[in-house]
Scaffold this motif. Structure first.
Motif, mmCIF file in Angstrom:
data_model
loop_
_atom_site.group_PDB
_atom_site.id
_atom_site.type_symbol
_atom_site.label_atom_id
_atom_site.label_comp_id
_atom_site.label_asym_id
_atom_site.label_seq_id
_atom_site.Cartn_x
_atom_site.Cartn_y
_atom_site.Cartn_z
ATOM 1 N N GLU A 207 0.450 -11.269 -0.172
ATOM 2 C CA GLU A 207 0.236 -11.017 1.283
ATOM 3 C C GLU A 207 1.291 -10.033 1.568
ATOM 4 N N TRP A 208 1.002 -8.941 1.923
ATOM 5 C CA TRP A 208 1.863 -7.685 2.539
ATOM 6 C C TRP A 208 1.574 -7.275 3.786
ATOM 7 N N PRO B 157 1.069 -1.181 -0.002
ATOM 8 C CA PRO B 157 0.137 0.038 -0.038
ATOM 9 C C PRO B 157 0.849 1.068 -0.053
ATOM 10 N N GLU B 158 1.645 1.368 -1.063
ATOM 11 C CA GLU B 158 2.479 2.467 -1.102
ATOM 12 C C GLU B 158 2.034 4.069 -1.014
ATOM 13 N N TYR C 297 6.595 2.783 10.858
ATOM 14 C CA TYR C 297 6.148 1.570 10.155
ATOM 15 C C TYR C 297 7.418 0.781 9.317
ATOM 16 N N ARG C 298 6.951 -0.448 9.176
ATOM 17 C CA ARG C 298 7.779 -1.237 8.421
ATOM 18 C C ARG C 298 7.170 -2.251 7.579
ATOM 19 N N THR C 299 7.500 -2.538 6.475
ATOM 20 C CA THR C 299 6.691 -3.254 5.561
ATOM 21 C C THR C 299 7.394 -4.633 5.272
ATOM 22 N N LEU D 93 0.975 7.883 6.732
ATOM 23 C CA LEU D 93 1.568 7.485 7.777
ATOM 24 C C LEU D 93 2.641 8.642 8.342
ATOM 25 N N ASP D 94 3.641 8.974 7.539
ATOM 26 C CA ASP D 94 4.649 9.879 7.716
ATOM 27 C C ASP D 94 4.084 11.276 8.139
#
Length: 80
Positions: A72-73, A49-50, A63-65, A56-57
């Motif tokens: 599945e991400w 979800p780029e 966060y970390r992805t 979020l920023d």
């Protein structure tokens, strides 16, 4: 909020939007608004979800992805 089996921290909320019909952003937005300071959320999605990263920023979340599998991400989000 939808949940999935997750062996991580039990205090972490899990939001799985993979089977949600319609755009997932309203659900994600609601979950972020309800996340208390110090709280954490794991978002599970079928794609990275780029566009969410700027949101979020801008709101001061860290966060970390990780790509768990094809389709599945997981985005692990923490509220400072």
């Amino acid at each position: 909020m939808s949940t999935i089996d997750d062996d991580s921290d039990p205090a972490t909320e899990v939001l799985d939007v993979r089977k949600h019909e319609g755009p997932p952003f309203p659900l994600i937005e609601e979950a972020l608004e309800e996340l208390p300071p110090g709280g954490s959320l794991t978002l599970v999605n079928s794609f990275e979800p780029e566009p969410l990263y700027d949101v979020l920023d801008d709101r001061g979340f860290s966060y970390r992805t990780e790509r768990v599998d094809e389709g599945e991400w997981r985005v692990h989000i923490e509220h400072a």
